[in-house]
Design an enzyme around this catalytic site. Structure first.
Site, PDB file in Angstrom:
ATOM      1  N   ASP A 280     -27.584  28.735  22.940  1.00  0.00           N
ATOM      2  CA  ASP A 280     -26.711  29.513  23.828  1.00  0.00           C
ATOM      3  C   ASP A 280     -25.901  30.506  22.977  1.00  0.00           C
ATOM      4  O   ASP A 280     -25.847  30.413  21.744  1.00  0.00           O
ATOM      5  CB  ASP A 280     -25.789  28.580  24.652  1.00  0.00           C
TER       6      ASP A 280
HETATM    7  C1  BGC Z   1     -23.709  31.003  28.946  1.00  0.00           C
HETATM    8  C2  BGC Z   1     -25.172  30.939  29.335  1.00  0.00           C
HETATM    9  C3  BGC Z   1     -25.720  32.325  29.516  1.00  0.00           C
HETATM   10  C4  BGC Z   1     -25.506  33.108  28.245  1.00  0.00           C
HETATM   11  C5  BGC Z   1     -26.101  34.509  28.262  1.00  0.00           C
HETATM   12  C6  BGC Z   1     -23.445  31.963  27.811  1.00  0.00           C
HETATM   13  O1  BGC Z   1     -22.094  32.193  27.663  1.00  0.00           O
HETATM   14  O2  BGC Z   1     -23.257  29.712  28.604  1.00  0.00           O
HETATM   15  O3  BGC Z   1     -25.313  30.182  30.500  1.00  0.00           O
HETATM   16  O4  BGC Z   1     -27.070  32.266  29.870  1.00  0.00           O
HETATM   17  O5  BGC Z   1     -24.119  33.190  28.002  1.00  0.00           O
HETATM   18  O6  BGC Z   1     -25.421  35.353  29.086  1.00  0.00           O
END
Ligand code: BGC
Length: 758
Positions: A280
């Site tokens: 992530d």
């Molecule tokens: C979130 C994810 C998301 C990613 C990309 C992160 O902050 O936890 O769920 O897919 O950002 O935007």
């Protein structure tokens, strides 16, 4: 004879397809082996980098890195000329490897559907499928080829803001939604032009953060993990999800991003996942704060060795991986393996032969967001299906289209809020607010009056929080009592008052945990004043999590849970308010009476001292100041009509090789057409480990005319009785089972059968 020929032909066709698959796999292997043999370490590492184009990584820098072969995929942009340009530059890189083009497509793309908790409230596989299919159609026609969805984290703590992004508290309902998302987004073949690769997230247990506090730790027994929390990720992987996004939090003391057990032993070795594992946003550098890496280089070592393939928006992979390989801290075999996962995915997507799939370099932003590119009809159908009727005293609803209506509240005319969070490709200007929807549907728009009534809250800190990056939620500077007086005056002149209250969308988002999940005082004062007018009061809630609503429940004549319904939300709400659509949504999460009860969920274990046990006096499991049960239970939702449900079992005995058919008889005993979701729950009464008091194992919808009768059938199969036993084996144990069938999780409609030991 005919039978034999058919079998023979089937065999030929079957072995033909096996052969074709084998040849394809061999060709793929040759292609990728060849590619890998030509790539430098830096180029291999480049394939492992996912870059978010934006302030921290401007387009020009990104284009140059792409051409140098240093980037494997990008995300966070939907500007097609930019995407085209990036793909062009990838084809100029040393090995001409096309890019993954990603975006968060959580509950719709240009057309915004209800938030996922609302989608789950449909309990309708077709509606869920429609969301996933339209989202994938719109995203792929904008040139995107991968998304970071579905989120299938089980959520039992409404303090956590991201409960809005998931499908609720139950493993079965969440698994079904996740499976459907994967199937409808990816399609049968990734080569399909409309196929969008899914990344099931957040692996694992993000929804179980302690205290519901964002990014906090999780700690859970392996049995509970495998029995409940890991089930939906596994279902999405079994459905073919080709990517997995790893959660930001620590799982039993080891951050998921650094967790070899989770990412390699469980995901790869036990579950045979062969796709791409993505970290992530920023998760790798966060390993230092977690205290499992001493510096950025160490964090890279830990993450890649645990099983991360692609790093999301971390600068460190390129900076440190080549050096770590030289030093022997990371093997080249591991890099080849991670790179192979990415290349295989790109190969299976057909990107090497059609890298510009769906990309139109001339598509400008205005054309892109043209109204005629939206799927309004589908959005409206799903949105009205998501609405849950929580109360309807004296049939206050539906309202006559000739009634004089006062529409009140801070959320009644907010275009931004109705889209909910994670709707970056949606346009608020294209959304229909409740006020607009009601005016449009009423026989005379002039008979609908509106007052803002109150700010969402009087707390300046909340507004600072909501508007930290941009002014999204406006504060009305008029004195609170003046706004309430205006609303009350309008209410007094109306036949019915509809108050739209709840949370701003930014309150139910990533990083928006709350300790108090009641309505803020400003809104409570407004409701109290409206109630005092004596006019019938409809409370329409707009929120992204279960709230504590005891007071409002008592004050309301009717109450609707409308979540954030998306682009067509206002029209969908009007459909339900005026009875053009009979509400049928069911809650996917229990709504507690108070925060102190959390976690409150229907599928809990029994205790040695259940409440109500005879002769135990006060020594039973309970709070002395609160009920054990939630205010609104899982699976609950009313209709403008009523249903009777009873059921029979085809047998009261079952063996390993037999099945039991459950036939539910449903009768619409009211005078309106309506849809009921019939829910099937099981309880394994005695086993080697304690089993939940009830567990959802099936649901089906049935639509019946007034006084019509119908049937719904379920089949109880041996596999549905399996669980992780005292030795952590996945087995069914002989003995007695209770079967419950009804319209929500509190149903006491019960029958019993025995699983025989043979
Ligand atoms: C979130 C994810 C998301 C990613 C990309 C992160 O902050 O936890 O769920 O897919 O950002 O935007």
């Amino acid at each position: 004879m005919i039978k034999k020929i058919t079998v023979f032909l089937f065999f030929i066709a079957f072995s033909g397809s096996v052969l074709a698959q084998q040849t394809n796999n061999e060709e793929k292997k040759r292609f990728i082996d060849d590619l890998l043999s030509k790539m430098t370490i830096e180029e291999k590492v480049g394939q492992l980098r996912l870059i978010s184009v934006g302030d921290s990584h401007p387009l020009n820098q990104t284009l140059n890195e792409i051409e140098a072969g240093e980037i494997g995929g990008i995300f966070n942009t939907i500007v097609e000329p930019d995407l085209s340009q990036m793909q062009d530059r990838a084809l100029k890189s040393p090995n001409k490897i096309p890019l993954l083009l990603g975006f968060d497509i959580i509950h719709g793309h240009r057309t915004v559907f209800p938030i996922n908790l609302g989608i789950a409230a449909t309990w309708d596989r077709n509606a869920i499928g429609k969301v996933a299919q339209v989202s994938a159609d719109e995203a792929t026609s904008d040139g995107l080829n991968i998304t970071w969805a579905p989120m299938v984290d089980i959520t039992r703590d409404p303090r956590w803001g991201r409960v809005s992004e998931g499908f609720g508290e139950d493993p079965y309902l969440t698994s079904e939604a996740g499976r459907i998302f994967v199937e409808k987004m990816q399609k049968q073949s990734l080569k399909d032009k409309k196929s969008l690769v899914t990344s099931v997230k957040h692996f694992a247990l993000y929804g179980a953060v302690e205290g519901g506090r964002e990014y906090n730790s999780t700690d859970m027994s392996e049995r509970k993990m495998f029995q409940e929390y890991l089930v939906p990720y596994k279902a999405a992987i079994d459905a073919g999800s080709r990517a997995v996004m790893v959660s930001l939090v620590s799982v039993n003391g080891i951050p998921a991003t650094a967790n070899h057990w989770l990412l390699t032993e469980v995901l790869r070795d036990k579950w045979h996942f062969n796709g791409v594992v993505v970290s992530d946003h920023g998760a790798i550098r966060e390993l230092i704060n977690h205290g499992v890496a001493s510096d950025p280089k160490d964090a890279v070592r830990v993450a890649i060795n645990a099983g991360i393939d692609m790093s999301m928006n971390d600068e460190y992979f390129l900076k440190f991986l080549p050096q770590l390989i030289k030093e022997g801290a990371v093997t080249e075999t591991r890099i080849n393996q991670a790179c192979r996962h990415v290349l295989e995915l790109k190969y299976d997507m057909g990107l090497f032969s059609d890298p510009h799939r769906n990309l139109d370099p001339k598509l400008d932003i205005d054309t892109m967001f043209a109204d005629n590119r939206l799927h309004r009809q589908e959005a409206r159908e799903v949105a009205r299906r998501s609405i849950v009727l929580l109360k309807n005293n004296n049939n206050v609803l539906p309202i006559s289209k000739n009634a004089k209506i006062a529409v009140v509240g801070p959320l009644a005319d907010s275009k931004r809020d109705i889209l909910g969070s994670w709707s970056a490709a949606g346009r608020a200007s294209l959304a229909v607010t409740p006020l607009e929807g009601i005016k449009h549907a009423a026989n005379n728009a002039q008979s609908v009056d509106y007052a803002f009534g109150a700010n969402l809250s009087n707390d300046a800190n909340l507004y600072r929080f909501l508007n930290l990056y941009a002014e999204i939620t406006k504060f009305d500077n008029r004195p609170a009592d003046k706004m309430i007086t205006e609303a009350v005056d309008k209410a007094k002149k109306a036949d019915v008052v509809i108050a739209f209250v709840g949370e701003a969308q930014g309150m139910a988002h990533e990083s928006s945990s709350r300790t108090d999940i009641s309505l803020p005082a400003s809104q409570k004062q407004l409701i109290k004043a409206l109630k005092a007018t004596g006019k019938p009061l409809v409370i329409a809630l707009m929120n992204g999590r279960p709230l504590t609503l005891t007071e409002e429940y008592a004050q309301a004549d009717a109450m609707l849970e409308t979540w954030y319904l998306g682009t067509e939300g206002g029209n969908a709400i009007a459909d339900v308010l005026f009875g053009d659509y009979n509400p049928s949504g069911k809650l996917p999460m229990s709504f507690p009476y108070n925060v102190g009860q959390i976690p409150v969920y229907y599928s809990h274990l029994n205790t040695g001292r259940p409440r109500g046990t005879e002769n135990m006096g006060k020594y039973t499991t309970s709070y002395f100041d609160s009920p054990n049960e939630p205010l609104f239970p899982f699976g609950f939702g009313l209709s403008y009509t009523d249903f009777n449900i009873d059921f029979v079992l085809s047998s009261t005995e079952m063996t390993k090789d037999s099945e039991i058919v459950v036939t539910a008889n449903i009768e619409n005993i009211g005078d309106k057409l309506g849809t009921q979701t019939v829910q099937l729950y099981l309880q394994d009464i005695t086993a080697s480990v304690s089993r939940p008091v009830k567990q959802l194992v099936g649901f089906e919808n049935i639509t019946l005319k007034p006084h019509e009768k119908g049937q719904v059938k379920f089949v109880i199969k041996y596999d549905m009785l399996k669980f992780w036993n005292d030795k952590m084996q996945y087995v069914a144990e002989p003995g007695k089972f209770n079967v419950f069938v009804g319209s929500d999780s509190t149903t006491q409609n019960k029958q019993t059968f025995i699983l025989l030991d043979k």
